[in-house]
Design a protein around this motif. Structure first.
Motif, PDB file in Angstrom:
ATOM      1  N   LYS A  10       0.848  -1.182   0.000  1.00 26.03           N
ATOM      2  CA  LYS A  10       0.000   0.000   0.000  1.00 26.03           C
ATOM      3  C   LYS A  10       0.895   1.248   0.000  1.00 26.03           C
ATOM      4  O   LYS A  10       1.614   1.507   0.941  1.00 26.03           O
ATOM      5  N   SER A  11       0.825   2.021  -1.066  1.00 30.41           N
ATOM      6  CA  SER A  11       1.697   3.187  -1.168  1.00 30.41           C
ATOM      7  C   SER A  11       0.985   4.490  -0.819  1.00 30.41           C
ATOM      8  O   SER A  11       1.635   5.494  -0.589  1.00 30.41           O
ATOM      9  N   PHE A  12      -0.337   4.470  -0.763  1.00 31.80           N
ATOM     10  CA  PHE A  12      -1.097   5.688  -0.475  1.00 31.80           C
ATOM     11  C   PHE A  12      -2.135   5.372   0.585  1.00 31.80           C
ATOM     12  O   PHE A  12      -2.960   4.476   0.417  1.00 31.80           O
ATOM     13  N   PHE A  20      -4.554  10.710   4.429  1.00 32.37           N
ATOM     14  CA  PHE A  20      -4.610  11.883   3.547  1.00 32.37           C
ATOM     15  C   PHE A  20      -5.854  12.711   3.832  1.00 32.37           C
ATOM     16  O   PHE A  20      -5.795  13.929   3.956  1.00 32.37           O
ATOM     17  N   MET A  21      -6.997  12.067   3.973  1.00 33.85           N
ATOM     18  CA  MET A  21      -8.251  12.771   4.229  1.00 33.85           C
ATOM     19  C   MET A  21      -8.228  13.466   5.585  1.00 33.85           C
ATOM     20  O   MET A  21      -8.673  14.609   5.714  1.00 33.85           O
ATOM     21  N   ARG A  22      -7.705  12.806   6.590  1.00 28.35           N
ATOM     22  CA  ARG A  22      -7.614  13.412   7.922  1.00 28.35           C
ATOM     23  C   ARG A  22      -6.705  14.639   7.909  1.00 28.35           C
ATOM     24  O   ARG A  22      -7.000  15.649   8.539  1.00 28.35           O
ATOM     25  N   GLU A  23      -5.599  14.542   7.197  1.00 34.05           N
ATOM     26  CA  GLU A  23      -4.672  15.677   7.109  1.00 34.05           C
ATOM     27  C   GLU A  23      -5.314  16.848   6.367  1.00 34.05           C
ATOM     28  O   GLU A  23      -5.213  18.000   6.800  1.00 34.05           O
ATOM     29  N   ARG A  77      -8.549  17.471   6.039  1.00 31.59           N
ATOM     30  CA  ARG A  77      -9.617  17.997   6.883  1.00 31.59           C
ATOM     31  C   ARG A  77      -9.047  18.861   8.004  1.00 31.59           C
ATOM     32  O   ARG A  77      -9.589  19.913   8.333  1.00 31.59           O
ATOM     33  N   SER A  78      -7.935  18.447   8.563  1.00 36.63           N
ATOM     34  CA  SER A  78      -7.293  19.200   9.632  1.00 36.63           C
ATOM     35  C   SER A  78      -6.804  20.563   9.125  1.00 36.63           C
ATOM     36  O   SER A  78      -7.003  21.585   9.782  1.00 36.63           O
ATOM     37  N   ARG A  79      -6.184  20.575   7.930  1.00 39.61           N
ATOM     38  CA  ARG A  79      -5.713  21.848   7.350  1.00 39.61           C
ATOM     39  C   ARG A  79      -6.878  22.787   7.087  1.00 39.61           C
ATOM     40  O   ARG A  79      -6.807  23.983   7.378  1.00 39.61           O
ATOM     41  N   LEU A  80      -7.957  22.267   6.511  1.00 40.11           N
ATOM     42  CA  LEU A  80      -9.121  23.105   6.235  1.00 40.11           C
ATOM     43  C   LEU A  80      -9.778  23.618   7.508  1.00 40.11           C
ATOM     44  O   LEU A  80     -10.181  24.778   7.583  1.00 40.11           O
ATOM     45  N   SER A  81      -9.858  22.766   8.517  1.00 38.63           N
ATOM     46  CA  SER A  81     -10.463  23.182   9.781  1.00 38.63           C
ATOM     47  C   SER A  81      -9.667  24.311  10.417  1.00 38.63           C
ATOM     48  O   SER A  81     -10.242  25.278  10.919  1.00 38.63           O
ATOM     49  N   GLU A  82      -8.347  24.203  10.393  1.00 34.67           N
ATOM     50  CA  GLU A  82      -7.497  25.260  10.950  1.00 34.67           C
ATOM     51  C   GLU A  82      -7.717  26.575  10.202  1.00 34.67           C
ATOM     52  O   GLU A  82      -7.820  27.629  10.813  1.00 34.67           O
ATOM     53  N   LYS A  83      -7.789  26.490   8.887  1.00 32.81           N
ATOM     54  CA  LYS A  83      -7.985  27.696   8.078  1.00 32.81           C
ATOM     55  C   LYS A  83      -9.350  28.327   8.348  1.00 32.81           C
ATOM     56  O   LYS A  83      -9.478  29.535   8.533  1.00 32.81           O
TER      57      LYS A  83
END
Length: 74
Positions: free
Chosen positions: A11-13, A18-21, A23-29
């Motif tokens: 599994k390379s991806f 990815f989705m959690r990261e 979502r976290s970036r968008l929530s912070e913004k």
């Protein structure tokens, strides 16, 4: 699943990570924005997905036709 287990299965991806990261970036913004800034950002956001961009472009004229302002208080 540990990194070693992920590598062993080929599994390379990691979609969940990815989705959690993202979502976290968008929530912070979004948490730093006022409600007015958030509305403006949502109405003027440029979408990278062509389908979303097309839907957003179709929604803009409909919003104007109903007499709602493009920006400002709702």
């Amino acid at each position: 699943m540990t990194t070693a287990e992920r590598d062993a299965t080929g599994k390379s991806f990691d979609c969940v990570a990815f989705m959690r990261e993202a979502r976290s970036r968008l929530s912070e913004k979004m948490n730093t924005m006022s409600s007015e800034e958030f509305r403006h950002w949502m109405r003027h956001h440029e979408y990278s997905d062509p389908r979303l961009a097309k839907l957003a472009a179709q929604a803009r004229p409909a919003r104007k036709a109903r007499g709602r302002p493009e920006s400002g208080a709702v």
